[in-house]
Design a protein around this motif. Structure first.
Motif, PDB file in Angstrom:
ATOM      1  N   PRO A 248       3.431  -3.333   2.075  1.00  0.00           N
ATOM      2  CA  PRO A 248       3.769  -2.914   2.814  1.00  0.00           C
ATOM      3  C   PRO A 248       2.633  -2.692   3.919  1.00  0.00           C
ATOM      4  O   PRO A 248       1.311  -1.839   3.400  1.00  0.00           O
ATOM      5  CB  PRO A 248       4.031  -1.484   2.386  1.00  0.00           C
ATOM      6  N   PRO A 249       2.084  -2.052   5.115  1.00  0.00           N
ATOM      7  CA  PRO A 249       1.073  -1.753   5.950  1.00  0.00           C
ATOM      8  C   PRO A 249       0.523  -0.210   5.217  1.00  0.00           C
ATOM      9  O   PRO A 249       1.147   0.770   4.609  1.00  0.00           O
ATOM     10  CB  PRO A 249       1.865  -1.232   6.844  1.00  0.00           C
ATOM     11  N   PHE A 250      -0.900  -0.067   5.229  1.00  0.00           N
ATOM     12  CA  PHE A 250      -1.045   0.879   4.154  1.00  0.00           C
ATOM     13  C   PHE A 250      -0.877   2.390   5.272  1.00  0.00           C
ATOM     14  O   PHE A 250      -0.856   3.290   4.621  1.00  0.00           O
ATOM     15  CB  PHE A 250      -2.934   0.596   4.540  1.00  0.00           C
ATOM     16  N   GLN A 251      -0.618   2.351   6.494  1.00  0.00           N
ATOM     17  CA  GLN A 251      -0.408   3.331   6.864  1.00  0.00           C
ATOM     18  C   GLN A 251       0.761   4.242   6.597  1.00  0.00           C
ATOM     19  O   GLN A 251       1.180   5.358   6.455  1.00  0.00           O
ATOM     20  CB  GLN A 251      -0.491   3.174   8.332  1.00  0.00           C
ATOM     21  N   GLN A 252       1.579   3.716   6.506  1.00  0.00           N
ATOM     22  CA  GLN A 252       2.910   3.747   5.554  1.00  0.00           C
ATOM     23  C   GLN A 252       2.776   4.504   4.206  1.00  0.00           C
ATOM     24  O   GLN A 252       4.067   4.622   4.170  1.00  0.00           O
ATOM     25  CB  GLN A 252       4.090   2.257   5.563  1.00  0.00           C
ATOM     26  N   PHE A 253       2.374   4.271   3.347  1.00  0.00           N
ATOM     27  CA  PHE A 253       1.833   4.790   2.566  1.00  0.00           C
ATOM     28  C   PHE A 253       1.540   6.196   2.266  1.00  0.00           C
ATOM     29  O   PHE A 253       0.963   7.008   3.607  1.00  0.00           O
ATOM     30  CB  PHE A 253       0.981   4.082   1.391  1.00  0.00           C
ATOM     31  N   PRO A 254       1.787   7.063   1.424  1.00  0.00           N
ATOM     32  CA  PRO A 254       1.698   8.681   1.445  1.00  0.00           C
ATOM     33  C   PRO A 254       0.974   8.948   1.697  1.00  0.00           C
ATOM     34  O   PRO A 254      -0.584   8.621   0.639  1.00  0.00           O
ATOM     35  CB  PRO A 254       2.537   9.080   0.251  1.00  0.00           C
ATOM     36  N   ALA A 255       0.191   9.563   2.523  1.00  0.00           N
ATOM     37  CA  ALA A 255      -0.743  10.259   2.399  1.00  0.00           C
ATOM     38  C   ALA A 255      -2.121  10.627   1.489  1.00  0.00           C
ATOM     39  O   ALA A 255      -3.097  10.202   1.852  1.00  0.00           O
ATOM     40  CB  ALA A 255      -1.267  11.460   3.338  1.00  0.00           C
ATOM     41  N   SER A 256      -0.907  10.974   0.357  1.00  0.00           N
ATOM     42  CA  SER A 256      -2.146  11.373  -0.623  1.00  0.00           C
ATOM     43  C   SER A 256      -2.594  10.188  -1.714  1.00  0.00           C
ATOM     44  O   SER A 256      -3.595  10.251  -1.760  1.00  0.00           O
ATOM     45  CB  SER A 256      -1.187  12.169  -1.994  1.00  0.00           C
ATOM     46  N   HIS A 257      -2.132   9.221  -1.013  1.00  0.00           N
ATOM     47  CA  HIS A 257      -2.130   7.769  -2.305  1.00  0.00           C
ATOM     48  C   HIS A 257      -3.526   7.528  -0.868  1.00  0.00           C
ATOM     49  O   HIS A 257      -4.386   7.213  -1.425  1.00  0.00           O
ATOM     50  CB  HIS A 257      -0.776   6.666  -1.617  1.00  0.00           C
ATOM     51  N   ARG A 258      -3.229   7.292   0.179  1.00  0.00           N
ATOM     52  CA  ARG A 258      -4.864   6.951   1.088  1.00  0.00           C
ATOM     53  C   ARG A 258      -5.568   7.860   0.688  1.00  0.00           C
ATOM     54  O   ARG A 258      -6.882   6.708   0.640  1.00  0.00           O
ATOM     55  CB  ARG A 258      -4.131   7.274   2.723  1.00  0.00           C
ATOM     56  N   VAL A 259      -5.400   9.092   1.094  1.00  0.00           N
ATOM     57  CA  VAL A 259      -6.910   9.551   1.031  1.00  0.00           C
ATOM     58  C   VAL A 259      -7.626   9.572  -0.628  1.00  0.00           C
ATOM     59  O   VAL A 259      -8.601   9.022  -0.557  1.00  0.00           O
ATOM     60  CB  VAL A 259      -6.411  10.984   0.657  1.00  0.00           C
ATOM     61  N   THR A 260      -6.839   9.465  -1.976  1.00  0.00           N
ATOM     62  CA  THR A 260      -7.546   9.289  -2.568  1.00  0.00           C
ATOM     63  C   THR A 260      -7.971   7.760  -2.525  1.00  0.00           C
ATOM     64  O   THR A 260      -9.624   7.435  -3.283  1.00  0.00           O
ATOM     65  CB  THR A 260      -6.997   9.246  -4.593  1.00  0.00           C
ATOM     66  N   TYR A 261      -7.611   6.665  -2.323  1.00  0.00           N
ATOM     67  CA  TYR A 261      -7.416   4.831  -2.396  1.00  0.00           C
ATOM     68  C   TYR A 261      -9.260   5.240  -1.770  1.00  0.00           C
ATOM     69  O   TYR A 261     -10.393   4.296  -1.936  1.00  0.00           O
ATOM     70  CB  TYR A 261      -6.409   4.522  -2.011  1.00  0.00           C
TER      71      TYR A 261
END
Lengths: 469, 509
Positions: A248-261
């Protein structure tokens, strides 16, 4: 048992994975310190399975929810039985610890029991017996596994020390004897399977796809590999995440997942000296990071500041640094010296915080910040040279800065700011030229050196690009 | 019963007695070589002379036509030894009719049948065995015995030649327990063991042998004999070499080493001296490298870890460095790191400096960072380490002037390592100069880039097809060679990028 699992029945009816995840914790919550003990005491090895099964089973007419379906009930039962056993191991370890006889065995038992729990989650999710939101509960338990592994490894190395294996078939004597982290390596393998479980989900319905766990599990892998000091394996994770075309598009993932990633990908790029990419990822992480997560912000800035020094030659403002005492302590002096072109001070600040910098793997990058300090110093020489005499017909507006500056001026500035001979730093004339040539080569200065005239001829328009002159 | 010669064991079957075609036409190649060689000297202490019937019995046991499939020569020998020594200890050799006594392999076969057929009456078995008829038809009599091929015939011979040490132990045990009982007990345990692993007879026998030898062998056997028998365990136990020759070619070990091929330290010390002299006089690197590898191997298998070990690795590392053999150099360097960590002397500072320079060469920022993290203040105060660190930092900030000064002033063999990246850094400096100047005297380039003389500098430019930039300029009476560096800016930049990308790739491998 009925009472202990009451929160589960409510949370299950609500599809509230976070409560269930919190329920499956290896540490008791602060407001209920005896929870683990009570839960374990509520049953025994013989009856635990039927008791848990009957306690989990419910029908909630008001919410139109129930847990009666055989498969799902069996799955949750299995999970809570595994959890019950893990809690038993934890309590035994705690007891041993209180009596001062905590051994390897205890910690390993806790780890193994918890691993069973994580494995059970993976198995039942794979079989499709559990609702998709159980994924969230799974990766919380997986995160605990990592911590328990670290604890077990610490305990093992405490009692055993580093043992080296030596085989006679080797030609040489010394085998590489890095401290072993057996359990954490084992955890890494569990995560590898979990990653495959998440990213490899073929379920076309994105709402119930396990793909939503991909970044979270990738982050768990990053954490594990960084702890294991195996950066190259982390690169593989980035590669395999990027090879997933149907996430799924990166933007749709939870922010916490995105920050860490983003943070980990940024640090990896930083370590590979890909500063552009590092800056991009770290900036994204910075932007998404919650205002209250100062620790995370600090971590991000630890790499973003050196990164910006290289890419844009920017230094952080005092205002920014003062919000983070630790960063101010290690970066503060360095930044001040860069700003004023104090080369001796820069070198000293670098040496003073060398251990910290090296530990964070930013030393070699910060060292390159010396270029910026040199540039600032040489720029002062240029500014000090003033302006050309006005020619006939020129007005104040046409005044141009003196662009031909004797090498000796630059030499004097460099010698002054490196502390001169007293500091043990002798700078030969050729070295001054070398430093200038280097600055020109790196694009800090526009111009050329004329050896014959011992002059530096600077570009009349923008001798120091990006600094306003 | 005095023992006259080096022969401790009855004369084995006639020397070279069974040509392949004679015994078992088609399949002898698989059979064990018939034991031939006389056992070696160490057996002297046992002053036992075997009688003719016993020797005949032994000969029969070894005759290929008496081999039984599934029973290896090794197992048979063990059994044989136990039979003979059992009676020898009781002075009963004269009372036994050796010509009809069952062969050890037959006894083994019998035991196994008992074990597999019915375990009802083990006591009965032991009685049965002792009265076993010799001419019992054996269906597998002529089949080759063993499929193992790695056993060394000679080695087996020596093993078979002695009264095995465990028999002595048994004797002692019997003093306590009484004869007949003990023998029954012995048999019983044998049988039960057979039951336990009837599918794995060979392993069992091997294990038994190993166990016994390890237990009580020291008194009878010199230590090197022992270690050879427990091959499976040898990897944990250092061996002690007995080889006295100075030279030895290197072979990668695929099996546990034999003491007779390994040289002890006092020989290796002479080897090292010889190799150093040879290297100075002949400079034959292939030979030297090969010799050093075998030298290192001998040290490893004997677990020799001391200042001599350090000296060997240091010497090899220096020679490898001199020849630019980075592979061998790295192996030595890795080992040295571990050896220094154990405080075995040597020159840790010198090699630490090399390590730094090596990481400069490979542009390995990660390793460099790790190395910097490990440095202590004491390390940094050493002259050679300081030099290497200066090299690193001068390159990090692009101070080529300082770098080439350091190049001309490298301690120890640092210059050899710096040679690895000197060309690359020269191109880097040239790319710098070509941006910073329009035209410079050739002499300036010579000095700044650490060339010996103008000629070398010119040659360097020529090799990089930049010779067209060199020109002669006359002013008044003097002639000056100049380089129009600015024109070559693009060229130098390309050359520089190419030179660095090569290392990048190398570093990744």
């Amino acid at each position: 048992m009925q009472r202990a699992l009451e929160p589960f029945r409510i949370a299950h009816a609500n599809g509230d994975a976070y409560t269930i995840a919190a329920l499956l914790s290896p540490v008791a919550p602060r407001d209920d310190p005896a929870r683990l003990y009570d839960f374990h005491r509520a049953s025994n090895e013989h009856q635990v399975e039927p008791e848990i099964r009957s306690a989990l089973k419910y029908t909630n007419k008001a919410k139109k929810a129930e847990l009666t379906k055989y498969d799902e009930l069996a799955a949750w039962t299995d999970i809570f039985v595994k959890y019950w056993r893990a809690v038993g191991a934890i309590l035994r370890a705690e007891e041993a610890s209180n009596q001062g006889r905590l051994g390897d065995r205890h910690c390993i038992d806790v780890y193994d029991a918890w691993k069973e729990l994580v494995n059970a989650f993976m198995k039942h999710l794979q079989d499709g017996a559990m609702p998709p939101w159980a994924l969230i509960a799974m990766y919380f338990t997986a995160n605990h596994l990592r911590k328990l592994a670290i604890k077990a490894d610490e305990q093992i190395s405490k009692t055993k020390g580093a043992t080296t294996s030596n085989s006679v078939f080797q030609d040489d004597i010394v085998s590489s004897n890095v401290p072993r982290s057996e359990k954490l390596e084992d955890t890494a393998r569990v995560y590898n399977r979990m990653f495959a479980l998440c990213s490899g989900d073929r379920n076309p319905d994105l709402n119930s796809s396990r793909k939503w766990g991909t970044y979270y599990v990738a982050n768990l892998q990053f954490k594990t590999y960084f702890k294991l000091k195996n950066v190259s394996l982390s690169k593989n994770i980035v590669r395999s995440v990027e090879a997933q075309s149907d996430l799924p598009p990166f933007q749709q993932f939870p922010a916490s997942h995105r920050v860490t990633y983003n943070y980990y990908v940024g640090v990896l790029a930083f370590l590979q000296e890909n500063y552009e990419r590092a800056e991009k990822c770290l900036t994204q992480a910075w932007d998404l990071c919650l205002p209250d997560s100062t620790k995370n912000q600090e971590l991000i800035l630890t790499y973003l500041i050196p990164c910006r020094l290289i890419t844009t030659h920017n230094i952080p403002t005092q205002a920014l640094l003062s919000s983070y005492p630790r960063l101010k302590r290690i970066f503060g002096p360095l930044v001040a010296c860069i700003k004023t072109g104090d080369l001796a001070g820069f070198d000293r600040a670098l040496v003073d915080a060398e251990d910290e910098f090296v530990k964070r793997r930013i030393y070699l990058t910060l060292e390159r910040g010396r270029d910026v300090a040199v540039r600032n110093l040489l720029r002062k020489v240029f500014l000090a040279a003033g302006f050309e005499e006005l020619k006939e017909g020129q007005t104040e507006a046409d005044r141009v800065r003196r662009s031909r500056i004797p090498l000796s001026h630059f030499a004097a500035a460099l010698r002054m700011r490196t502390g001169g001979q007293a500091n043990g730093q002798v700078i030969e004339d050729e070295e001054v030229e070398c430093i200038l040539a280097n600055q020109i080569y790196k694009g800090f200065i526009k111009g050329y050196i004329s050896r014959e005239h011992s002059m530096v001829v600077l570009n009349k328009k923008g001798a120091f690009p990006g600094t306003g002159v | 019963m005095s023992f006259p010669s080096t022969v401790a064991w009855p004369p084995p079957p006639p020397s070279q007695p069974h040509p392949a075609y004679n015994a078992v036409p088609a399949r002898t190649t698989l059979a064990k070589p018939t034991p031939v060689a006389a056992p070696p000297a160490p057996e002297k202490p046992r002053k036992v002379e075997w009688s003719e019937p016993v020797r005949n019995y032994v000969r029969r046991a070894f005759e290929p036509q008496n081999e039984i499939k599934g029973i290896s020569t090794e197992e048979m020998q063990v059994k044989l030894k136990s039979i003979i020594s059992y009676y020898a200890e009781r002075q009963m050799h004269d009372q036994i009719d050796w010509s009809t006594y069952p062969l050890p392999q037959q006894l083994l076969l019998q035991e196994r049948r008992e074990a597999t057929a019915g375990l009802a009456n083990p006591v009965y078995t032991s009685v049965n065995v002792s009265s076993y008829p010799t001419n019992m038809p054996s269906p597998a009599l002529t089949l080759p015995s063993s499929k193992r091929k790695s056993q060394d015939a000679e080695e087996l011979e020596t093993a078979a030649a002695k009264i095995p040490p465990w028999q002595k132990t048994n004797l002692q045990d019997r003093v306590t327990f009484g004869d007949g009982q003990q023998s029954k007990r012995q048999k019983k345990t044998d049988i039960t063991k057979d039951i336990v692993s009837k599918f794995d007879q060979a392993d069992l026998e091997k294990r038994k042998q190993r166990f016994n030898t390890g237990k009580s062998g020291t008194a009878v056997n010199p230590p090197w004999r022992q270690s050879r028998k427990d091959e499976d365990e040898v990897s944990m136990v250092p061996i002690v070499g007995t080889n006295m020759s100075l030279e030895k070619s290197y072979f990668r070990l695929t099996a546990p080493p034999k003491p007779e091929t390994v040289r002890p330290q006092h020989v290796l010390e002479k080897t090292l001296d010889m190799l150093r002299k040879k290297w100075k006089s002949e400079k034959n690197y292939n030979y030297i490298c090969n010799q050093f590898k075998s030298l290192r191997q001998d040290l490893t298998v004997q677990h020799i870890k001391n200042s001599f070990t350090v000296r060997v690795y240091e010497t090899h590392a220096r020679i490898a460095l001199e020849k630019g053999d980075l592979g061998e150099y790295n192996q030595c360097q890795t080992q040295l790191k571990g050896l220094y960590a154990q405080g075995l002397g040597g020159h840790p500072g010198e090699f630490l400096a090399y390590r730094i320079l090596y990481f400069v060469y490979t542009c390995n920022k990660t390793d460099m960072n790790d190395l910097l993290a490990e440095l202590t203040i004491a390390d940094k105060s050493k002259a050679e380490v300081k030099h290497a660190l200066d090299v690193r930092s001068s390159l990090a900030v692009g101070n080529y002037h300082k770098f080439f000064r350091l190049y001309l002033d490298a301690p120890n063999m640092g210059a050899y390592l710096m040679d690895m990246f000197i060309e690359r850094e020269r191109l880097h400096a040239l790319a710098n100069i070509s941006r910073g100047y329009i035209s410079v005297p050739l002499r300036f380039v010579t000095d700044e880039l650490g060339f010996e003389n103008d000629k070398e500098c010119e040659q360097f430019l020529q090799e990089h097809s930049a010779h067209h930039l060199v020109e002669e300029k006359r002013s008044d009476q003097t002639v000056q060679m100049r380089v129009r560096v600015k024109e070559g800016a693009t060229l130098f930049e390309q050359l520089r990028a190419a030179a660095f990308s090569r290392v990048d790739i190398k570093g990744q491998i």
